[in-house]
Design a protein around this motif. Structure first.
Motif, PDB file in Angstrom:
ATOM      1  N   TYR A   1       7.722  -8.636  14.207  1.00 32.65           N
ATOM      2  CA  TYR A   1       7.324  -7.888  13.396  1.00 32.65           C
ATOM      3  C   TYR A   1       7.097  -8.703  12.380  1.00 32.65           C
ATOM      4  CZ  TYR A   1      11.075  -4.606  15.612  1.00 32.65           C
ATOM      5  OH  TYR A   1      11.705  -4.036  15.880  1.00 32.65           O
TER       6      TYR A   1
ATOM      7  N   ASP B   1       9.866  -2.544   5.597  1.00 39.13           N
ATOM      8  CA  ASP B   1      10.586  -0.819   5.846  1.00 39.13           C
ATOM      9  C   ASP B   1       9.166   0.231   5.496  1.00 39.13           C
ATOM     10  OD1 ASP B   1      10.714   1.694   5.211  1.00 39.13           O
ATOM     11  OD2 ASP B   1      12.842   1.457   4.570  1.00 39.13           O
ATOM     12  N   PHE B   2       9.196   0.336   6.756  1.00 37.53           N
ATOM     13  CA  PHE B   2       7.622   1.293   6.693  1.00 37.53           C
ATOM     14  C   PHE B   2       7.367   3.272   6.766  1.00 37.53           C
ATOM     15  CE2 PHE B   2       3.766   3.466   9.145  1.00 37.53           C
ATOM     16  CZ  PHE B   2       3.293   3.203   8.311  1.00 37.53           C
ATOM     17  N   GLU B   3       7.135   3.454   5.480  1.00 39.78           N
ATOM     18  CA  GLU B   3       8.244   5.120   5.958  1.00 39.78           C
ATOM     19  C   GLU B   3       9.446   4.972   6.736  1.00 39.78           C
ATOM     20  OE1 GLU B   3       4.406   7.003   7.641  1.00 39.78           O
ATOM     21  OE2 GLU B   3       3.548   6.004   5.737  1.00 39.78           O
ATOM     22  N   GLY B   4      10.158   4.251   6.454  1.00 38.17           N
ATOM     23  CA  GLY B   4      11.530   4.625   7.073  1.00 38.17           C
ATOM     24  C   GLY B   4      11.885   3.802   8.469  1.00 38.17           C
ATOM     25  N   TRP B   5      11.198   3.362   8.950  1.00 35.14           N
ATOM     26  CA  TRP B   5      10.645   2.381  10.358  1.00 35.14           C
ATOM     27  C   TRP B   5      11.007   0.822   9.808  1.00 35.14           C
ATOM     28  CZ3 TRP B   5       5.609   4.410  12.021  1.00 35.14           C
ATOM     29  CH2 TRP B   5       5.725   6.140  12.633  1.00 35.14           C
ATOM     30  N   LYS B   6      12.269   0.494  10.339  1.00 36.58           N
ATOM     31  CA  LYS B   6      12.747  -0.862   9.989  1.00 36.58           C
ATOM     32  C   LYS B   6      12.563  -1.402  10.729  1.00 36.58           C
ATOM     33  CE  LYS B   6      16.265   1.421   5.999  1.00 36.58           C
ATOM     34  NZ  LYS B   6      16.293   2.324   5.928  1.00 36.58           N
ATOM     35  N   VAL B   7      12.219  -2.395  10.062  1.00 31.93           N
ATOM     36  CA  VAL B   7      12.785  -4.209  11.014  1.00 31.93           C
ATOM     37  C   VAL B   7      13.715  -4.581  11.259  1.00 31.93           C
ATOM     38  CG1 VAL B   7      12.077  -6.785  10.647  1.00 31.93           C
ATOM     39  CG2 VAL B   7      10.645  -5.246  10.048  1.00 31.93           C
TER      40      VAL B   7
END
Ligand code: SAH
Length: 240
Positions: A196, A201-207
């Motif tokens: 990653y 945090d991309f639009e709620g998609w977390k690492v």
């Protein structure tokens, strides 16, 4: 010293891997080695790839290099005379660790073979075309036959590029981070873990949290776990 002799002297002194590729459609390979990691490898003297046009070695007026197959049947065959001239001319300048023919019926190309071949000094790779090459070339000149997979392509150029790329990125110093090639898929029979980069945090998609922890041991453990899980799910055959 003549210019060509100087080149030869300089080349024999260099420590990197040299790959001579023989092709009847050399332009297919023109730009492949001139970008990114392969370009850097060349600029830093780690690897050199030289493409030879088979047609330059034809003794025929029309520069013909192929002919009909004895016994009939569809498809042209690359002839032995031109190929022999080309191989012998290259052999008169350097000693080759292997003279490779790319062919669907060769040994399947794998990371282990790449590791081994990357330690060579000089390799020659012959690309076939049309129906293939006269069998006598394979019997008398070729020392290794490699397939990149169970499918048939129209020429050996892409396979030769695949093999060259896989070898060159393994040469120490070619990748920025020297350990990088060792953590790739297939080294130690495991697939690589997911990677990653920012944003976290991309639009709620977390690492995964652990990767942000800065805790090296935990991160390494997580990566190993993921590698094993991924290998079990996708390539259980590698774990056997
Ligand atoms: N008649 C041959 C295929 C010829 S394809 C046969 O059935 O085996 C033309 C050329 O493409 C071959 O000579 C070889 O150099 C190259 N080639 C095609 N598929 C390949 C593969 N999977 N791996 C390596 N080389 C391949």
């Amino acid at each position: 010293m003549m210019e060509s002799e100087k080149n030869i002297a300089a080349e024999t002194q260099s420590s990197g891997l040299r790959i001579d590729i023989i092709s009847c459609v050399p332009r297919l390979l023109d730009s492949f080695f001139d970008h990114s990691i392969l370009k850097r490898a060349k600029d830093a003297g780690h690897a050199e790839v030289v493409i030879h046009d088979l047609r330059d070695y034809s003794i025929q007026k029309q520069k013909q290099i192929d002919d009909y197959a004895f016994g009939g049947g569809a498809g042209m065959v690359l002839g032995i005379e031109t190929i022999a001239r080309c191989i012998r001319s290259l052999q008169s300048i350097r000693i080759y660790d292997d003279i490779i023919y790319m062919t669907p019926d060769g040994e399947r190309f794998q990371q282990k073979m790449a590791n081994r071949l990357s330690m060579s000094k000089n390799l020659m790779i012959l690309c076939g075309h049309y129906k293939g090459i006269d069998e006598r070339v394979r019997e008398h000149f070729i020392t290794k036959e490699i397939s990149i997979g169970d499918y048939v392509l129209s020429g050996g150029e892409l396979p030769a590029a695949v093999v060259s790329d896989a070898l060159i990125r393994l040469i120490p110093g070619v990748l920025n981070d020297e350990t990088s090639a060792l953590t790739d898929s297939f080294q130690d029979n495991l697939l690589a873990p997911p990677v990653y980069t920012r944003p976290a945090d991309f639009e709620g998609w977390k690492v995964p949290e652990v990767l942000l922890s800065g805790h090296e041991k935990k991160i390494n453990d997580w990566r190993m776990e993921q590698s094993i899980k991924r290998t079990q799910e996708r390539r259980p055959d590698l774990l056997q």
